[in-house]
Design an enzyme around this catalytic site. Structure first.
Site, short mmCIF file in Angstrom:
data_model
loop_
_atom_site.label_atom_id
_atom_site.label_comp_id
_atom_site.label_asym_id
_atom_site.label_seq_id
_atom_site.Cartn_x
_atom_site.Cartn_y
_atom_site.Cartn_z
N GLU A 199 0.84 -1.21 0.00
CA GLU A 199 0.00 0.00 0.00
C GLU A 199 0.87 1.26 0.00
O GLU A 199 0.56 2.23 -0.68
CB GLU A 199 -0.95 0.01 1.21
CG GLU A 199 -1.97 -1.12 1.24
CD GLU A 199 -2.77 -1.23 -0.04
OE1 GLU A 199 -3.19 -0.19 -0.57
OE2 GLU A 199 -2.96 -2.37 -0.54
N ASP A 258 4.29 -4.02 -5.49
CA ASP A 258 4.87 -5.27 -4.96
C ASP A 258 6.38 -5.13 -4.83
O ASP A 258 6.97 -5.50 -3.82
CB ASP A 258 4.58 -6.45 -5.91
CG ASP A 258 3.17 -6.99 -5.74
OD1 ASP A 258 2.47 -6.56 -4.80
OD2 ASP A 258 2.77 -7.87 -6.54
ZN ZN Z 1 -2.28 -2.71 -4.89
#
Ligand code: ZN
Length: 415
Positions: free
Chosen positions: A275, A354
């Site tokens: 996030e 990521d």
């Molecule tokens: Zn995401």
């Protein structure tokens, strides 16, 4: 000429739904066929039993979805050939133009809502229930519906009034509506976490002090200022897990679903890291900009179609609200064919987030482990069809995300 436009109009609306349903069905066949295998990278966490369960869950959802899409297509055709012209006639003598517009869209929204309601009920109380995800009580469901309707009226009435006032005044209105939409998007981003989300969920300070201090350390390391870390009582409605970062400036908050607290600390940190990646890589303003460009484009095309329908009186209607409803129906079917472009951009951002998380934590392992748990516990489809992913997936498939993270891990260890 006129008849061929009506034909094109109907063809676009019908083809959109047919294409959508075809994709759903071939994806279901692909993912649930006896040849479908658990991807290698997921084999250590997903058992044959989980896999079979995920297949059944997909079948149930697709079946309901297809019935709903066909129902909604029939309803749309009823609107186009019967209900829109009928409503215009009935409303002609009912007060001012704005009142007529509000009644028109109010009735339209109410019919849509009532038709969708049984599908919503079936999805939550039959399908989600069957797979053990649902925790919503009927009482809570009714409460959610009432609040949703009240919110819809509070937000919808001023917006429709301003929109219809503009439509009534100008024939070229797309850029005014674009400005209005942008203002509304920004306004919504501010009030969503502060006013709307608390109507549905309770937010409390995270009580796991150890996790909290680890999260604070992670936030410091990323340099993102987040004044509040909250736990949200998502478990009141579902067992599915999630986390998100939202808000601007002092209202910025990191929100963890209470359902995700069963994950170990490193896994929670890796999800929060993802996030934060969205935040650090400026995905939120980028998405906002993409949305604004996209909405302006849609409004521009809608305006072109609107002027054509208004000038030719092709559907026998002449009020701005009815003509707008026709134009919007047509263009919203048309833009379905642009969805893959938006999803492509979104998937790129997910990979970036990521990667950021893995770098921030110094290892991709906890995120890999979280992704595996998410697939297993949320019964995600482990084997989506490639074309389906291109069209509908705004996140890369878990298998692809894990592979990409594993490659990162190898590079890190070697160099
Ligand atoms: Zn995401």
């Amino acid at each position: 000429m006129l008849n061929s436009f009506v034909l094109l109009f109907i063809a676009v609306i019908v083809l959109k739904v047919l294409w959508d349903i075809t994709l759903d069905l071939i994806n279901m066949r692909y993912s649930t066929s006896p040849n479908a295998k658990i991807p290698d990278v997921l084999k250590d966490k997903i058992s044959e039993e989980d896999f079979e369960k995920a297949k059944r869950y997909l079948k149930d959802r697709v079946t309901l979805g297809v019935i709903m899409k066909i129902t909604s297509l029939i309803l749309t055709l009823v609107y186009v050939f019967f209900l829109f012209p009928f409503l215009e006639k009935v409303l002609e003598s009912k007060g001012s133009f704005i009142v007529q517009s509000l009644l028109f869209f109010g009735i339209y929204a109410l019919i849509d809502y009532l038709v969708e309601l049984p599908f919503k009920v079936y999805s939550i109380f039959v399908i989600e229930q069957k797979y053990g995800f649902n925790t919503t009580t009927p009482k809570l469901f009714v409460r959610d519906q009432i609040i949703g309707i009240i919110l819809g009226v509070i937000i919808g009435v001023p917006i429709i009034s301003i929109m219809m006032w503009l439509l009534n005044k100008f024939t070229v209105w797309w850029w005014q509506l674009s400005i209005l939409s942008t203002a509304f998007l920004l306004f919504f981003m501010i009030i969503q976490p502060l006013v709307i989300a608390p109507l549905f969920y309770k937010f409390s300070e995270l009580d796991d002090e150890e996790l909290k201090s680890k999260l604070r350390a992670l936030l410091d390391k990323s340099g993102v200022k987040v004044p509040h870390i909250y736990k949200m009582d998502a478990s009141k409605r579902t067992k599915k897990q999630n986390a998100y970062l939202t808000g601007i400036g002092k209202s910025r908050r990191l929100v963890l679903f209470d359902t995700i607290l069963s994950y170990n600390h490193d896994e929670v940190l890796s999800i929060v890291g993802h996030e934060l990646g969205h935040h650090v890589k400026k995905h939120i303003p980028k998405l906002l900009l993409i949305d604004i460009v996209f909405i302006s484009f849609v409004l521009y095309i809608t305006n072109v179609v609107y002027r054509f329908i208004l000038e030719t009186r092709i559907f026998g209607v002449s009020q701005p609200y009815t003509v707008f409803a026709y134009s919007f129906l047509f263009v919203s079917s048309l833009v379905f064919f642009l969805e893959p472009i938006l999803n492509y951009l979104s998937r790129k951002m997910e990979y970036e987030a990521d990667e950021y998380s893995a770098k921030l934590l110094g290892t991709p392992e906890p995120l890999i482990s979280s992704l595996k748990r998410l697939v297993k516990e949320n019964l995600s489809n482990p084997n989506p069809m490639p074309l389906y992913k291109v069209w509908h997936y705004n996140h890369p498939a878990p298998e692809e995300r894990i592979k990409r993270l594993m490659e990162m891990g190898v590079i890190d260890r070697d160099g």
